[in-house]
Design an enzyme around this catalytic site. Structure first.
Site, PDB file in Angstrom:
ATOM      1  N   CYS A 120      41.977  57.491   1.329  1.00  0.00           N
ATOM      2  CA  CYS A 120      42.204  58.700   2.122  1.00  0.00           C
ATOM      3  C   CYS A 120      40.930  59.078   2.857  1.00  0.00           C
ATOM      4  O   CYS A 120      39.884  58.437   2.699  1.00  0.00           O
ATOM      5  CB  CYS A 120      42.674  59.848   1.227  1.00  0.00           C
ATOM      6  SG  CYS A 120      41.363  60.479   0.167  1.00  0.00           S
TER       7      CYS A 120
ATOM      8  N   CYS B 109      37.895  59.611   0.797  1.00  0.00           N
ATOM      9  CA  CYS B 109      37.223  58.374   0.376  1.00  0.00           C
ATOM     10  C   CYS B 109      36.230  57.907   1.444  1.00  0.00           C
ATOM     11  O   CYS B 109      35.072  57.593   1.141  1.00  0.00           O
ATOM     12  CB  CYS B 109      38.249  57.269   0.134  1.00  0.00           C
ATOM     13  SG  CYS B 109      39.482  57.624  -1.126  1.00  0.00           S
TER      14      CYS B 109
ATOM     15  N   ASP C  64      28.884  49.727  42.331  1.00  0.00           N
ATOM     16  CA  ASP C  64      27.984  48.818  43.023  1.00  0.00           C
ATOM     17  C   ASP C  64      28.833  48.080  44.064  1.00  0.00           C
ATOM     18  O   ASP C  64      30.052  48.011  43.927  1.00  0.00           O
ATOM     19  CB  ASP C  64      27.383  47.838  42.014  1.00  0.00           C
ATOM     20  CG  ASP C  64      26.647  46.702  42.685  1.00  0.00           C
ATOM     21  OD1 ASP C  64      25.733  46.988  43.473  1.00  0.00           O
ATOM     22  OD2 ASP C  64      27.000  45.539  42.426  1.00  0.00           O
TER      23      ASP C  64
ATOM     24  N   ASP D 235      28.057  44.916  38.049  1.00  0.00           N
ATOM     25  CA  ASP D 235      28.135  43.560  37.502  1.00  0.00           C
ATOM     26  C   ASP D 235      26.795  42.851  37.398  1.00  0.00           C
ATOM     27  O   ASP D 235      26.669  41.862  36.702  1.00  0.00           O
ATOM     28  CB  ASP D 235      29.060  42.697  38.367  1.00  0.00           C
ATOM     29  CG  ASP D 235      28.380  42.249  39.656  1.00  0.00           C
ATOM     30  OD1 ASP D 235      27.751  43.097  40.313  1.00  0.00           O
ATOM     31  OD2 ASP D 235      28.468  41.052  39.991  1.00  0.00           O
TER      32      ASP D 235
ATOM     33  N   ASP E 249      22.174  46.344  38.043  1.00  0.00           N
ATOM     34  CA  ASP E 249      23.061  47.470  37.732  1.00  0.00           C
ATOM     35  C   ASP E 249      22.845  47.995  36.316  1.00  0.00           C
ATOM     36  O   ASP E 249      23.324  49.074  35.983  1.00  0.00           O
ATOM     37  CB  ASP E 249      24.538  47.042  37.864  1.00  0.00           C
ATOM     38  CG  ASP E 249      24.916  46.684  39.285  1.00  0.00           C
ATOM     39  OD1 ASP E 249      24.357  47.307  40.206  1.00  0.00           O
ATOM     40  OD2 ASP E 249      25.740  45.782  39.473  1.00  0.00           O
TER      41      ASP E 249
END
Length: 786
Positions: A41, A44, A478, A679, A683
């Protein structure tokens, strides 16, 4: 004046390593995902998290649905230290899989544990009802007519024995878990159930003693205790089954793996288990077969279904030197593939690992729920004790409440004794409270959402990104490689007067093929193929003029191809093609002029083309309420052309990496929540600075490492899917948290007033957890494509 490269490196250093101390700390620390056993639970998982975070140099995040602990720890911390801390809290921390282990080993082990737990939970539930069902039937005459059949002593003894059997056998794991958690001073959900059902059982013994004339009168709730445990075990079984469905995405990823590989050994094909593959092995992949592991095509051509990677069903052509991903499907021709990654070093393994880590992470909104969960059980115990004391201390007030409610609620019996009514209310408080609904609300939705994303080409690397992305109002792009293809391509071929397009290609292609310049390679790739070897032209006196173009003799005719400067040096009059060239240059095209024997033959225009679907993706993002902004290091004319082509109204050009960083900071200072899509290496600083960074999967490893999400498909439609995924996932998180808070806020006071029968309270508690998990699983039906 500093060089642009220096500026870029400094910007990356600042963004990726905010301080030297932090950088050194991050380099020293290690982050791993560990399996945790024994959690049932939210109490826990909170206990395990507290135990780990007490250790100096350790930061831990524990996920109940994933049954994992994501731990960042310093080298001075040993595995034994972590295991000891968890063991002292009453649970078990298993070592993470070895680096060379097969992909998804931890998830396979978790699934195996889940299957064993589910089978055991089913058995416990069946045995509980086998024992409790007769008690329920036996209780009907007593509840409806007030008659204890066949007599008071027989009834009370029978109910007590049945309840004792339910708690001692099918309920043993719950009682043991409750004892262990109390022993370690970290009370969990099982403590509430154990006290509720155990307290009800005690009333049975008191009732028997009353029948024997040695104890005061007390209502016999022993049968209720049996039902409480049976309903609890039923809820635990249904919840476990639903939670198993939450990890269906990883299960499907694991099922995609090939089991064997056909490997060349001394020129002969040998079939081996995947676990025995080694980097460098040559694998034979026939049509219809899965590529066994990541590799590079050595021989053969085929079309490969890479929907595993991109989420798209369109096959991708593969030939020599092309990379292929393990578990993708070879559709057409036979290929020989050299293995480049095995075991945990494959793309599939990295996806599974990232999903596991994301599922073990937390979103900011979960912090309050965690704080509540950590103290929930002690607070409920205090409220139950308060209910017992208040009913005993102020019987007239509470009796009047029970009397009024009895007209509407048949289970409220104000005629019971004061002690019986007090126990009735206290037991209801114990079993109605549900920390599990709170503890499962966020991680279960996160588990389903990240799994769904992985299936659709959106790899969530940080669970907190789910919350940040759904809050974003600005999305920054970009240009090169993100909005555009990232490589030049021929857009226009314009022959001069007296020349045909075929004539122009015949003159230009033979010399461009010999050049390594990116523009030359793009021209060579666009040139029509030669019909036959007999038609191959003869090239002589080939020469490259760096920064200008190429020269050579094609079939004895002198050809020059390049920029306007080269043409001036050659004395070529460009007036016949000037107008066409200026029109193309205004569209940000790069022009390669062609001259033959000193006369203009035509021109070829090139550009970095906008990706297919980019304009449509931008339009969809605007519909979703995000304002797009393009940042590029390219010149203004090119930036304007690309922005216009995709429908972006706001853009900035001629930027260095640190300037991109400044713009994002400026937007954030204005109160904007910024998402960044990129990419390239340059960047990475902006991706790190943005509130949430999305790296195109075709990009560099540095960009992907700096990002919070990786878009595995080289298509901006994946960015749209990421936004929809974040909003759908967070919507489920909000719904689940609302239900969990609402349920506990309303249910506990109602139980305190004695208006809930303990059996109904336990059924409602089980239902609340099941509702949260089931609602999270509904995410799997969300259409991310709109």
């Amino acid at each position: 004046m500093r060089e642009p490269t220096e500026v870029m490196i400094d910007a990356m250093t600042d963004a990726l390593s905010p301080s030297a101390d932090q950088a050194r700390t991050e380099m020293r620390s290690r982050r791993q995902v560990f399996p945790v056993e024994g959690m049932h639970c939210a109490g826990c998982s909170a206990a395990v998290e507290r135990a780990l975070n007490r250790l100096e140099g350790v930061q831990a995040s524990v996920s109940l649905p994933a049954e994992t602990a994501t731990i960042t720890y310093e080298p001075s911390i040993r595995l034994e230290d972590l295991q000891r801390a968890v063991e002292e809290a009453g649970y078990t921390l298993r070592p993470p899989p070895d680096e060379g282990a097969e992909p998804g080993r931890m998830e396979r082990e978790r699934l195996a544990r889940s299957e064993r737990f589910l089978a055991a939970a089913r058995s416990r539930m069946r045995l509980a009802w086998l024992l409790a069902a007769p008690a329920v039937l036996w209780m009907i005459p007593e509840m409806a007519l007030g008659v204890k059949w066949p007599g008071a002593l027989a009834f009370d003894v029978g109910m007590t024995l049945i309840a004792a059997a339910v708690l001692a056998f099918p309920g043993a794991t719950t009682m043991r878990s409750a004892f262990m958690s109390l022993r370690h001073w970290s009370p969990n959900m099982d403590v509430l159930i154990a006290l509720g059902s155990g307290g009800a059982l005690v009333t049975g013994f008191v009732a028997v003693l009353h029948d024997l004339g040695v104890a005061p009168m007390l209502m016999n709730y022993a049968g209720v205790g049996a039902m409480i445990m049976a309903i609890h075990l039923t809820g635990r079984f249904i919840e476990a089954k639903a939670r198993g469905r939450s990890s269906a995405a990883i299960q499907r990823l694991l099922s995609l793996e090939a089991r064997t590989a056909r490997v060349l050994r001394a020129g002969e094909e040998v079939e081996l288990p995947i676990a025995e593959l080694r980097v460098g092995d040559l694998m034979v992949v026939r049509p219809g077969e899965k590529v066994p592991t990541d590799g590079v095509v050595v021989e053969g051509r085929s079309a490969v279904d890479e929907s595993l990677v991109t989420g798209e069903s369109m096959p991708v052509e593969k030939g020599p030197d092309d990379p292929v991903v393990g578990a993708t499907v070879n559709l057409e021709g036979a290929m020989t593939v050299r293995a480049t990654g095995v075991g945990e070093g494959t793309f599939l393994a990295s996806v599974i690992r990232s999903v596991e880590e994301a599922q073990g992470s937390k979103v900011p909104i979960q912090e309050f729920a965690d704080r509540v969960t950590a103290v929930f059980v002690p607070i409920v115990l205090a409220i139950a004790a308060a209910a017992l004391v208040c009913w005993l201390a102020f019987p007239e007030f509470f009796h009047s409440v029970a009397l009024g409610a009895s007209r509407l609620l048949p289970w409220v019996e104000p005629g019971m004794g004061r002690v019986s009514l007090a126990l009735f209310a206290a037991l209801a408080v114990l079993v109605i409270a549900c920390p599990c609904a709170l503890g499962l609300a966020t991680p279960t939705a996160l588990m389903v959402g990240t799994g769904l994303g992985a299936e659709r080409g959106v790899l969530v690397r940080d669970g907190a990104a789910i919350q940040r992305l759904q809050e974003a109002d600005t999305i920054v792009f970009d240009k090169t490689g993100t909005l555009t293809v990232g490589a030049p391509a021929v857009t226009d071929v314009i022959p001069a007067a007296g020349w045909t397009e075929t004539d122009l290609w015949d003159a230009l292609a033979p010399i461009e093929v010999l050049s390594e310049h990116p523009l030359a390679r793009a021209i060579a790739a666009a040139a029509p193929p030669v019909d036959s070897p007999v038609d191959t032209p003869t090239v002589a006196d080939f020469r490259v003029d760096p920064g200008r173009g190429v020269r050579g003799s094609v079939n004895g005719r002198r050809i020059v191809a390049g920029n306007e400067r080269l043409m001036r040096e050659e004395g070529v009059d460009l007036s016949p093609v000037r107008e066409a060239a200026e029109a193309l240059e205004s569209q940000a095209r790069t022009i390669v002029f062609v001259a033959a024997e000193g006369e203009p033959a035509g021109l070829v225009a090139l550009a970095d083309p906008v990706k297919d679907g980019a304009a449509r993706a931008l339009a969809e993002l605007r519909e979703l309420g995000l304002e797009p902004l393009m940042l590029t290091g390219d010149n203004e004319r090119t930036a304007a052309a690309v922005a216009g082509g995709v429908g972006i109204a706001s853009w900035r050009s001629s930027l260095l990496p640190d300037q991109k960083l400044d713009i994002i900071r400026e937007l954030q200072q204005q109160g904007r929540v910024v998402a960044m899509v990129g990419d390239g290496i340059n960047d990475a600083p902006a991706l790190k600075q943005a509130d949430v960074g999305l790296a195109i999967g075709s990009g560099t490893d540095i960009a992907i490492e700096a990002a919070d999400m990786a878009l595995l498909q080289d298509d901006l439609a994946a960015a749209v899917r990421a936004v929809r995924l974040s909003r759908a996932t967070f919507r489920k998180i909000r719904q689940n948290l609302f239900w969990a808070y609402f349920y506990n806020t309303v249910a506990i006071p109602v139980a305190f007033l004695g208006l809930l029968h303990p059996v109904i309270a336990e059924a409602a508690m089980a239902f609340s957890s099941i509702t949260v998990v089931t609602n999270a699983n509904r995410l799997r039906g969300v259409d991310l494509d709109g």
